[in-house]
Design an enzyme around this catalytic site. Structure first.
Site, PDB file in Angstrom:
ATOM      1  N   GLU A   3       0.808  -1.217   0.000  1.00 26.97           N
ATOM      2  CA  GLU A   3       0.000   0.000   0.000  1.00 26.97           C
ATOM      3  C   GLU A   3       0.843   1.270   0.000  1.00 26.97           C
ATOM      4  OE1 GLU A   3      -0.384  -2.530   2.120  1.00 26.97           O
ATOM      5  OE2 GLU A   3      -2.282  -3.436   1.533  1.00 26.97           O
ATOM      6  N   HIS A  11     -14.724  -1.008   3.367  1.00 28.55           N
ATOM      7  CA  HIS A  11     -14.693  -1.800   4.602  1.00 28.55           C
ATOM      8  C   HIS A  11     -14.342  -0.944   5.825  1.00 28.55           C
ATOM      9  CE1 HIS A  11     -14.817  -4.815   1.527  1.00 28.55           C
ATOM     10  NE2 HIS A  11     -14.724  -5.831   2.364  1.00 28.55           N
ATOM     11  N   ASP A  17     -14.353 -10.200  10.094  1.00 32.77           N
ATOM     12  CA  ASP A  17     -12.882 -10.123  10.064  1.00 32.77           C
ATOM     13  C   ASP A  17     -12.305  -9.552  11.357  1.00 32.77           C
ATOM     14  OD1 ASP A  17     -12.439 -11.325   7.660  1.00 32.77           O
ATOM     15  OD2 ASP A  17     -12.130  -9.479   6.522  1.00 32.77           O
ATOM     16  N   ARG A  25     -18.649  -2.245   3.506  1.00 26.59           N
ATOM     17  CA  ARG A  25     -18.832  -3.581   2.949  1.00 26.59           C
ATOM     18  C   ARG A  25     -20.288  -4.056   2.890  1.00 26.59           C
ATOM     19  NH1 ARG A  25     -18.708  -8.895   5.582  1.00 26.59           N
ATOM     20  NH2 ARG A  25     -18.259 -10.465   3.995  1.00 26.59           N
TER      21      ARG A  25
END
Lengths: 317, 281
Positions: free
Chosen positions: A61, A112, A120, A170
């Site tokens: 990233e 998300h 998660d 999400r």
């Protein structure tokens, strides 16, 4: 009170994907980058139609953010895509130096966000990203509320010259704003007119605020619901004018109360129109695994929590 | 006067600029700046194809990105003496309200600068992005970047190196200033990196050594060779072997002058070793 109808649940990340696809067809300078999360960010269609304008960076990233900054030199408009956690905290210094301080026209698109990514768990559920991004000088921070608005916001930010943080999520949520809306950065959207309390909400909590307002109406409480899709620059006038009428306010966000929308609103009111305020948000905590609905309830982010906060803040008037 | 001699004079003048800039504000980074004087002079005078004036997009010209932004004195001196801004402005280095910030930035609008740098490890990724934009724009010009050797300890460089070779970013020449020094000591004592050449090669780059990184003729020849290596499917790495503090005897071969300015007496000695050529600012 004006009623809103869910046109069919959809995820805001799909709104981003649809917006990006449209930009691919209309703006040849738009390019997209992704750090190994194409499916999660719904970038497939853009890639299929514009393979030469897509850059798969891999799980890197920091590299992605700075490559995006470099792509602006030569006139490209890069949209980066990864989870909100990896779009902000993981790469804060890269964004700070190479994008914000350097004034680069990069659109940081973050899916998300918040607890509603669900199972998660806390490693992926960033609740600090709005704070991190709004503190960067020159950074625009946008958190649209549904599919249609996320699509409109995605398209709109391509026309704005400067760094933008676009936050979405999400889960499939109510899609209730118009498909043909014009998205204006920094302009609050009045959803309901009310006289007893102002509810200022952002992101997924806008729909929860509307449900709360409907429940409150049956108890004889008139709530003015304002959708603040742009946290920075904040539409201070819309907030001040509303509380002049209602005399109290509840802010609602899927984010830590420290550093989020609520604090931005409190600063505006403290300096211009001191007003009793209650904060809906997570209270200096990490999230955990669970379904989005379970987490919204446990962390006090649903319409019931908003309703309680309204009753409390009205008593403080 | 032969061209090489002119550029030698310019290099000496750049060294004087560096020393006087850091002395005036008693801060800044002379060591790495002095070591890279030949590289900057060669790059801006013999290598890069540059347009008149400055615009951010830099279409149809070569671009340069300085990743190790702390050697801003050499960058500012060469930019000023290449006509990007008045040489007199070197007087404002690190002063309040100056465009010549401690580390380079676009924020104050200084012509010649296209990205802020200072926090290390970001410049190679930025250069890759600019190189990708050139390819999209069908612009055949090159992108150059410079990095410290100590800077390679930042992990982002390795992400960038991996990306550039996997994606055949072959319009990029990244130079590593191999002076073997960093703030806390030699790179071998702080964090030994083994063979930097071997690592770049293992990451799929074409690597070229310039053994005499403070010999102007050798630097020009080496960079021209590197230019011929572009466009062949691989990014190009130049390992520039330099001496930190080059040109001032008491500053050479030590990390002590990485980020320390000379006092009045030291400045006098240093300037005497680099007599005025093109005129001080």
């Amino acid at each position: 009170m004006k009623k809103y109808i869910d046109q069919g649940k959809n995820d805001t990340r799909s709104g981003f994907g649809a917006g990006l696809t449209e930009l691919g067809r209309t703006n040849p300078n738009v390019v997209a980058l992704c750090a190994d999360l194409i499916g999660s960010l719904k970038m497939d269609q853009f890639i299929e139609e514009n393979p030469e304008r897509f850059f798969q960076i891999g799980i890197a990233e920091a590299n992605m953010m700075c490559i995006a900054a470099g792509l602006t030199i030569g006139g490209k408009i890069p949209f980066t895509g990864t989870f909100a956690n990896f779009s902000t905290g993981r790469v804060y210094d890269q964004i700070r130096q190479s994008i914000a301080y350097s004034g680069k026209n990069v659109k940081i698109c973050a899916s998300h966000a918040g607890v509603t990514l669900g199972e998660d768990g806390a490693t992926h559920q960033i609740l600090e990203d709005i704070g991190l991004m709004k503190m960067l000088p020159g950074m625009v921070v946008i958190n649209p509320c549904d599919y249609n608005q996320t699509k409109a916001a995605t398209i709109a930010i391509a026309d704005y010259d400067g760094p933008v943080y676009l936050r979405f999520g999400r889960p499939k949520v109510a899609n209730f704003t118009p498909a043909d809306q014009k998205f204006e950065i920094g302009k609050a959207v009045h959803l309901t007119e009310g006289t007893d309390v102002t509810i200022v909400a952002t992101g997924h909590l806008v729909w929860e605020a509307l449900i709360a307002a409907e429940n409150l109406e049956s108890q004889g409480i008139s709530a003015e619901v304002i959708n603040i899709h742009t946290i920075k620059p904040l539409d201070a006038n819309a907030i001040i004018n509303s509380v002049k009428k209602t005399g109290c306010i509840v802010t609602a966000e899927e984010h830590n109360v420290l550093g989020g929308l609520g604090e931005s609103v409190a600063r505006v009111l403290a300096t211009s129109q001191p007003t009793p305020q209650e904060f809906i948000g997570t209270n200096d905590t990490f999230g955990e695994s669970g379904t989005p609905a379970q987490l919204m309830e446990k962390y006090g982010l649903d319409n019931k929590a908003i309703e309680k906060a309204v009753i409390k803040v009205i008593e403080r008037k | 006067m032969p061209r090489l001699e002119e550029l030698q004079d310019l290099t000496t003048q750049v060294r004087r600029d560096i020393l006087r800039m850091v002395h005036k504000v008693n801060s800044g980074h002379p060591g790495g700046s002095l070591g890279c004087a030949e590289f900057f002079v060669a790059l801006y005078n013999e290598l890069m194809e540059l347009n008149e004036g400055f615009d951010m997009d830099g279409k149809g010209e070569d671009l340069f990105f300085l990743s190790n932004g702390h050697i801003s004195p050499v960058y500012y001196s060469v930019l000023a003496r290449s006509g990007y801004f008045p040489v007199d402005e070197l007087n404002t280095f690190r002063l309040i309200n100056s465009r010549l910030q401690g580390h380079p930035t676009t924020h104050e609008g200084l012509p010649g600068i296209r990205i802020a740098s200072g926090s290390l490890g970001q410049g190679m990724s930025v250069a890759i992005g600019a190189a990708l934009a050139k390819k999209l724009n069908k612009d055949s010009n090159l992108v150059y970047s410079l990095h410290g050797d100590g800077e390679l300890q930042e992990g982002q460089n390795w992400e960038a190196m991996m990306y550039a070779s996997a994606n055949k970013v072959d319009n990029l020449i990244s130079t590593i200033d191999l002076n073997g020094q960093q703030i806390d000591g030699s790179t071998d004592t702080v964090l030994a990196m083994g063979s930097i050449k071997g690592k770049f090669e293992a990451f799929g780059w074409d690597v070229l050594d310039i053994k005499e990184g403070n010999n102007l003729e050798a630097v020009i020849a080496g960079l021209k060779k590197a230019k011929t290596m572009t466009g062949k499917g691989k990014p190009v790495c130049v390992l520039l072997h330099t001496v930190m503090g080059n040109g001032v005897d008491f500053m050479m071969h030590t990390h002590a002058w990485h980020g320390k300015a000379p006092n009045d007496e030291q400045l006098e000695i240093a300037l005497a070793q680099n007599p005025e050529t093109l005129g001080d600012y």
